[in-house]
Design a protein around this motif. Structure first.
Motif, PDB file in Angstrom:
ATOM      1  N   THR A  60      52.927  49.090  49.170  1.00  0.00           N
ATOM      2  CA  THR A  60      54.066  49.384  48.299  1.00  0.00           C
ATOM      3  C   THR A  60      54.943  48.156  48.135  1.00  0.00           C
ATOM      4  O   THR A  60      54.858  47.198  48.908  1.00  0.00           O
ATOM      5  N   ARG A  61      55.793  48.190  47.127  1.00  0.00           N
ATOM      6  CA  ARG A  61      56.712  47.093  46.877  1.00  0.00           C
ATOM      7  C   ARG A  61      57.603  46.835  48.098  1.00  0.00           C
ATOM      8  O   ARG A  61      57.858  45.688  48.453  1.00  0.00           O
ATOM      9  N   GLU A  62      58.067  47.894  48.725  1.00  0.00           N
ATOM     10  CA  GLU A  62      58.935  47.756  49.888  1.00  0.00           C
ATOM     11  C   GLU A  62      58.200  47.101  51.058  1.00  0.00           C
ATOM     12  O   GLU A  62      58.755  46.254  51.756  1.00  0.00           O
ATOM     13  N   GLU A  63      56.957  47.490  51.277  1.00  0.00           N
ATOM     14  CA  GLU A  63      56.164  46.888  52.355  1.00  0.00           C
ATOM     15  C   GLU A  63      55.914  45.405  52.095  1.00  0.00           C
ATOM     16  O   GLU A  63      56.002  44.583  53.009  1.00  0.00           O
ATOM     17  N   VAL A  64      55.622  45.078  50.841  1.00  0.00           N
ATOM     18  CA  VAL A  64      55.385  43.672  50.486  1.00  0.00           C
ATOM     19  C   VAL A  64      56.665  42.863  50.662  1.00  0.00           C
ATOM     20  O   VAL A  64      56.645  41.766  51.230  1.00  0.00           O
ATOM     21  N   ALA A  65      57.782  43.395  50.204  1.00  0.00           N
ATOM     22  CA  ALA A  65      59.064  42.695  50.335  1.00  0.00           C
ATOM     23  C   ALA A  65      59.409  42.459  51.807  1.00  0.00           C
ATOM     24  O   ALA A  65      59.876  41.379  52.179  1.00  0.00           O
ATOM     25  N   ARG A  66      59.164  43.453  52.656  1.00  0.00           N
ATOM     26  CA  ARG A  66      59.415  43.318  54.091  1.00  0.00           C
ATOM     27  C   ARG A  66      58.522  42.234  54.701  1.00  0.00           C
ATOM     28  O   ARG A  66      58.961  41.426  55.525  1.00  0.00           O
ATOM     29  N   ALA A  67      57.256  42.209  54.281  1.00  0.00           N
ATOM     30  CA  ALA A  67      56.321  41.206  54.797  1.00  0.00           C
ATOM     31  C   ALA A  67      56.728  39.796  54.365  1.00  0.00           C
ATOM     32  O   ALA A  67      56.641  38.847  55.151  1.00  0.00           O
TER      33      ALA A  67
ATOM     34  N   ILE B 281      52.198  28.320  55.781  1.00  0.00           N
ATOM     35  CA  ILE B 281      51.412  28.767  54.632  1.00  0.00           C
ATOM     36  C   ILE B 281      51.379  30.289  54.643  1.00  0.00           C
ATOM     37  O   ILE B 281      51.029  30.899  55.646  1.00  0.00           O
ATOM     38  N   VAL B 282      51.745  30.875  53.521  1.00  0.00           N
ATOM     39  CA  VAL B 282      51.648  32.321  53.356  1.00  0.00           C
ATOM     40  C   VAL B 282      50.515  32.588  52.379  1.00  0.00           C
ATOM     41  O   VAL B 282      50.542  32.135  51.231  1.00  0.00           O
ATOM     42  N   LEU B 283      49.494  33.282  52.852  1.00  0.00           N
ATOM     43  CA  LEU B 283      48.379  33.687  52.004  1.00  0.00           C
ATOM     44  C   LEU B 283      48.678  35.084  51.492  1.00  0.00           C
ATOM     45  O   LEU B 283      49.072  35.959  52.258  1.00  0.00           O
ATOM     46  N   VAL B 284      48.488  35.298  50.217  1.00  0.00           N
ATOM     47  CA  VAL B 284      48.725  36.609  49.622  1.00  0.00           C
ATOM     48  C   VAL B 284      47.561  36.912  48.686  1.00  0.00           C
ATOM     49  O   VAL B 284      47.061  36.022  47.999  1.00  0.00           O
ATOM     50  N   THR B 285      47.085  38.144  48.695  1.00  0.00           N
ATOM     51  CA  THR B 285      45.966  38.484  47.817  1.00  0.00           C
ATOM     52  C   THR B 285      46.436  38.427  46.359  1.00  0.00           C
ATOM     53  O   THR B 285      47.598  38.710  46.054  1.00  0.00           O
TER      54      THR B 285
ATOM     55  N   LEU C 229      52.985  29.009  49.330  1.00  0.00           N
ATOM     56  CA  LEU C 229      52.421  30.304  48.971  1.00  0.00           C
ATOM     57  C   LEU C 229      51.095  30.092  48.254  1.00  0.00           C
ATOM     58  O   LEU C 229      51.040  29.367  47.254  1.00  0.00           O
ATOM     59  N   VAL C 230      50.031  30.701  48.777  1.00  0.00           N
ATOM     60  CA  VAL C 230      48.696  30.539  48.204  1.00  0.00           C
ATOM     61  C   VAL C 230      48.111  31.917  47.918  1.00  0.00           C
ATOM     62  O   VAL C 230      47.978  32.738  48.835  1.00  0.00           O
ATOM     63  N   ALA C 231      47.790  32.167  46.652  1.00  0.00           N
ATOM     64  CA  ALA C 231      47.143  33.427  46.280  1.00  0.00           C
ATOM     65  C   ALA C 231      45.643  33.275  46.488  1.00  0.00           C
ATOM     66  O   ALA C 231      45.040  32.298  46.042  1.00  0.00           O
ATOM     67  N   ILE C 232      45.046  34.237  47.182  1.00  0.00           N
ATOM     68  CA  ILE C 232      43.617  34.174  47.469  1.00  0.00           C
ATOM     69  C   ILE C 232      42.916  35.394  46.882  1.00  0.00           C
ATOM     70  O   ILE C 232      43.479  36.490  46.870  1.00  0.00           O
ATOM     71  N   PRO C 233      41.695  35.216  46.384  1.00  0.00           N
ATOM     72  CA  PRO C 233      40.934  36.376  45.911  1.00  0.00           C
ATOM     73  C   PRO C 233      40.444  37.190  47.105  1.00  0.00           C
ATOM     74  O   PRO C 233      40.289  36.665  48.205  1.00  0.00           O
ATOM     75  N   ASP C 234      40.225  38.445  46.883  1.00  0.00           N
ATOM     76  CA  ASP C 234      39.671  39.282  47.948  1.00  0.00           C
ATOM     77  C   ASP C 234      38.337  39.844  47.473  1.00  0.00           C
ATOM     78  O   ASP C 234      37.762  39.367  46.512  1.00  0.00           O
ATOM     79  N   ARG C 235      37.859  40.865  48.127  1.00  0.00           N
ATOM     80  CA  ARG C 235      36.532  41.398  47.810  1.00  0.00           C
ATOM     81  C   ARG C 235      36.445  41.983  46.407  1.00  0.00           C
ATOM     82  O   ARG C 235      35.365  42.186  45.876  1.00  0.00           O
ATOM     83  N   HIS C 236      37.577  42.256  45.795  1.00  0.00           N
ATOM     84  CA  HIS C 236      37.580  42.796  44.437  1.00  0.00           C
ATOM     85  C   HIS C 236      37.503  41.695  43.394  1.00  0.00           C
ATOM     86  O   HIS C 236      37.451  41.974  42.217  1.00  0.00           O
ATOM     87  N   GLY C 237      37.512  40.462  43.829  1.00  0.00           N
ATOM     88  CA  GLY C 237      37.436  39.339  42.913  1.00  0.00           C
ATOM     89  C   GLY C 237      38.803  38.967  42.395  1.00  0.00           C
ATOM     90  O   GLY C 237      39.788  39.670  42.602  1.00  0.00           O
TER      91      GLY C 237
ATOM     92  N   SER D 298      48.198  41.110  52.810  1.00  0.00           N
ATOM     93  CA  SER D 298      47.006  41.634  52.138  1.00  0.00           C
ATOM     94  C   SER D 298      47.210  43.078  51.717  1.00  0.00           C
ATOM     95  O   SER D 298      47.974  43.820  52.333  1.00  0.00           O
ATOM     96  N   ASP D 299      46.499  43.464  50.681  1.00  0.00           N
ATOM     97  CA  ASP D 299      46.546  44.856  50.233  1.00  0.00           C
ATOM     98  C   ASP D 299      45.300  45.622  50.666  1.00  0.00           C
ATOM     99  O   ASP D 299      45.165  46.785  50.324  1.00  0.00           O
ATOM    100  N   ASN D 300      44.401  44.971  51.398  1.00  0.00           N
ATOM    101  CA  ASN D 300      43.228  45.708  51.871  1.00  0.00           C
ATOM    102  C   ASN D 300      42.810  45.262  53.270  1.00  0.00           C
ATOM    103  O   ASN D 300      43.039  44.130  53.679  1.00  0.00           O
TER     104      ASN D 300
END
Length: 102
Positions: free
Chosen positions: A28-35, A47-51, A74-82, A7-9
């Motif tokens: 950051t890109r590096e943090e996302v790549a590590r995750a 299942i990997v959920l990603v915003t 891999l499943v992209a999910i909306p967050d509070r920002h829509g 998640s980014d938030n």
């Protein structure tokens, strides 16, 4: 099999933690790549959920997973920002999939 959230938030992360889903906050890109590497390295994660914002910002990190791997899903999910989706996106998606106007 377990789910894992990238998640980014903090709000999405906290909500998913309350639902029992482990995860990480990455900006950051590096943090996302590590995750992503962490999730791919754990054979218990199915299942990997990603915003959606992270998927939009770093599509190259997720394309290979979506196109070439069966697991994890891999499943992209909306967050509070829509999600930035159109108002009738589900109806349009179903219409496109079955070839009929609903």
């Amino acid at each position: 099999m377990r789910m894992f959230l990238i998640s980014d938030n903090r709000d999405t992360y906290t909500g998913m933690r309350l639902a029992g889903v482990e995860g990480i906050i990455a900006h950051t890109r590096e943090e996302v790549a590590r995750a992503v590497e962490e999730a791919l390295g754990d054979c218990e994660i199915g299942i990997v959920l990603v915003t959606e914002l992270l998927e939009r910002n770093y599509p190259d990190l997720f394309t290979e997973i979506k196109e070439n791997r069966r697991l994890p899903l891999l499943v992209a999910i909306p967050d509070r920002h829509g999600g930035g989706r159109k108002e009738n996106f589900i109806t349009d998606y179903v219409s496109e999939a079955i070839g009929l106007k609903l």
